[in-house]
Design an enzyme around this catalytic site. Structure first.
Site, PDB file in Angstrom:
ATOM      1  N   SER A 156       0.866  -1.181   0.000  1.00 62.61           N
ATOM      2  CA  SER A 156       0.000   0.000   0.000  1.00 62.61           C
ATOM      3  C   SER A 156       0.896   1.221   0.000  1.00 62.61           C
ATOM      4  CB  SER A 156      -0.913   0.010   1.226  1.00 62.61           C
ATOM      5  OG  SER A 156      -1.661   1.209   1.262  1.00 62.61           O
ATOM      6  N   ARG A 157       0.821   2.028  -1.065  1.00 51.80           N
ATOM      7  CA  ARG A 157       1.740   3.154  -1.198  1.00 51.80           C
ATOM      8  C   ARG A 157       1.229   4.407  -0.490  1.00 51.80           C
ATOM      9  NH1 ARG A 157       1.326   1.215  -6.620  1.00 51.80           N
ATOM     10  NH2 ARG A 157       2.966  -0.289  -7.026  1.00 51.80           N
ATOM     11  N   VAL A 158      -0.017   4.397  -0.024  1.00 51.12           N
ATOM     12  CA  VAL A 158      -0.599   5.587   0.602  1.00 51.12           C
ATOM     13  C   VAL A 158      -1.175   5.296   1.980  1.00 51.12           C
ATOM     14  CG1 VAL A 158      -2.304   7.431   0.339  1.00 51.12           C
ATOM     15  CG2 VAL A 158      -1.187   6.515  -1.682  1.00 51.12           C
TER      16      VAL A 158
END
Length: 509
Positions: free
Chosen positions: A369-371
């Site tokens: 999950s990049r955010v």
């Protein structure tokens, strides 16, 4: 009445008609009508509409509509939004001077509809507040806010290790029958009483699969805040192509009203195939894997509409969970790589773990999950690091342990602890857990409270700890949702409750 009276009455009538005729302005309404030249598998060629615009809605006989897709010098290639069995060469085609739009409004909640806004649930006609075009510009950068609030899925492995924030786009991918839709449906069910509106868009799915999804949503009380848009596998490719855009416009209506919205696209592989079929029939040049070059663009312009609006625009959010299918675990195929590059992270489901009964079959090593980590509750961050480290060490060492080589005590402890992590990360379908329940179980896990429990009794031990979390003081429960996170006293309180609950099980072993 005499003849004179009749004549007078007639004269008055004609005088009135003459006056009305003099005052009336006859308005000529120009109507542009073309002609069908050929029909083939959901695509129609039309001539005689020189002023038609790109993506304009065209009307065919039998109240059937199509979208102008190829604008050429002598003819137009249109995609039909329905079956082509009643369309023949020579049939008239009219311009509508508008683009494709869809009805939106609160009355859609709890309904099952088609991409054209037609009801499919036998609950009667749908009243709507207005209509919105299915193709709309994505929100500009200056009108967006950062992702700051978590969207809880109720699934331990995702909320702890691959968190999702409101306004994020998180791809769910994996082979057939690995539980992709189950994760999305669990997430929708977990939004109950959280003031989140959900839109589930089924693209080219089997009717039996969609019926099961709707039944699960009804059984768990989720239909009250959910809209289901359906296209089945036997629907025309045109309907399958417009479905996600129409569903997004409905979701955007609620987002622009200041609401938090979750939309699930199930799945974009079928959407890409429908677009490929239309493009090849319209003789657009094929590229990699026979997909046209703009396949990336049609998905990016869809997913870029998901965002978190600024406070000036109401602060609403649209979170997207697109689903895509891989073949033989090939995540480097054309459509999966496209979607991975567009989205803010991915949840990869492994068929190997599915076969071993590790459900949900999330492969933590290939998921990211990049955010969402920025939006995750701080209470999760105190345990997520230890959990990831312990699990990755276990996966590395388990491979070597299979060779039967001699292992020292520390390695054995890591492997035994890792087995319990894997057992705890298992979760039954449609049984989402609250933040308090998840933190309680995961905190007990990272502090080794389950290490003395046998693997056979792990499910029972987990259930005992979950049940015991109801006894936590209210202030400790509330601290798990706070921006400050959990303090040492709160952590000790949770561990004490969990220890006491597990004592009875340890005594019986």
């Amino acid at each position: 009445m005499g003849a004179t009276d009749y004549n007078g009455l007639l004269n008055d009538t004609f005088d009135d008609l003459a006056k009305q005729t003099e005052n009336h302005e006859f308005k000529l309404a120009p109507k542009e009508v073309g002609c069908v030249t050929s029909v083939s598998a959901g695509v129609v060629k039309v001539s005689g509409l020189p002023n038609a615009g790109y993506e304009e809605l065209l009307k065919f006989p039998g109240n059937l509509y199509g979208i102008a897709f190829n604008i050429e010098e002598d003819e137009i290639g249109a995609i039909l939004l329905g079956e082509d069995s009643d369309i023949n060469a020579g049939d008239p085609v009219e311009r509508t001077n508008r683009v494709m739009d869809v009805p939106v409004g609160k009355a859609l909640l709890g309904r099952v509809i088609g991409p054209l806004g037609q009801p499919m649930d036998e609950k009667g006609a749908i009243s709507y507040e207005k209509r919105l075009p299915i193709e709309r510009n994505a929100t500009s950068i200056m009108d967006r806010s950062g992702v700051s609030v978590p969207l809880q899925t109720g699934i331990k492995v995702i909320d702890a290790l691959i968190p999702i924030g409101r306004g994020q786009r998180e791809l769910i991918l994996g082979d057939r029958q690995t539980g992709k839709t189950a994760i999305a449906i669990d997430t929708i069910v977990n939004q109950k009483d959280k003031d989140v509106i959900c839109v589930y868009c089924a693209i080219g799915q089997r009717a039996s699969s969609v019926a099961k999804v709707i039944a699960d949503l009804k059984e768990n009380g989720a239909m009250a805040y959910t809209i289901v848009m359906v296209t089945e596998g036997n629907n025309s490719p045109g309907l399958q192509y417009i479905a996600p855009y129409a569903a997004t416009s409905i979701a955007e209506y609620f987002m622009e009203s200041g609401k938090d919205v979750l939309i699930v696209y199930d799945d974009l592989t079928n959407h890409a195939r429908a677009y490929r079929e239309l493009s090849l029939l319209l003789k657009r040049p094929p590229g990699r894997e026979a997909f046209p070059g703009d396949i990336f663009y049609i998905h990016s312009r869809l997913l870029e509409r998901s965002t978190h609006l600024s406070d000036e625009l109401g602060g609403g959010s649209l979170t997207a969970l697109p689903i895509t299918e891989t073949e033989a675990q090939n995540i480097s195929a054309y459509i999966p790589t496209n979607l991975i590059s567009i989205t803010d992270g991915q949840i990869y489901l492994s068929p190997k773990q599915f076969e071993l009964g590790i459900l949900p079959a999330v492969e933590v090593g290939k998921s990211v999950s990049r955010v969402g980590g920025k939006a995750q509750f701080p209470a999760y961050r105190t345990i997520a690091g230890d959990l990831k480290l312990g699990f990755s060490q276990f996966e590395e060492l388990e491979t070597f342990a299979r060779f039967g080589s001699h292992l020292d005590e520390e390695t054995k402890q890591i492997i035994e602890h890792g087995k319990r992590i894997r057992e705890i990360l298992k979760q039954n379908e449609l049984q989402p857990l609250s933040v308090v329940e998840q933190i309680g179980v995961l905190l007990a896990l990272t502090h080794g409270l389950f290490d003395t429990i046998s693997l056979e009794n792990m499910r029972e031990a987990e259930a005992i700890v979950i049940k015991s979390m109801a006894a936590l003081p209210k202030e400790v429960q509330q601290s798990l949702y706070s921006s400050k996170g959990i303090d040492d006293a709160g952590e000790e309180s949770i561990l004490t409750v969990a220890k006491n609950a597990l004592t009875t099980l340890q005594e019986t072993e």
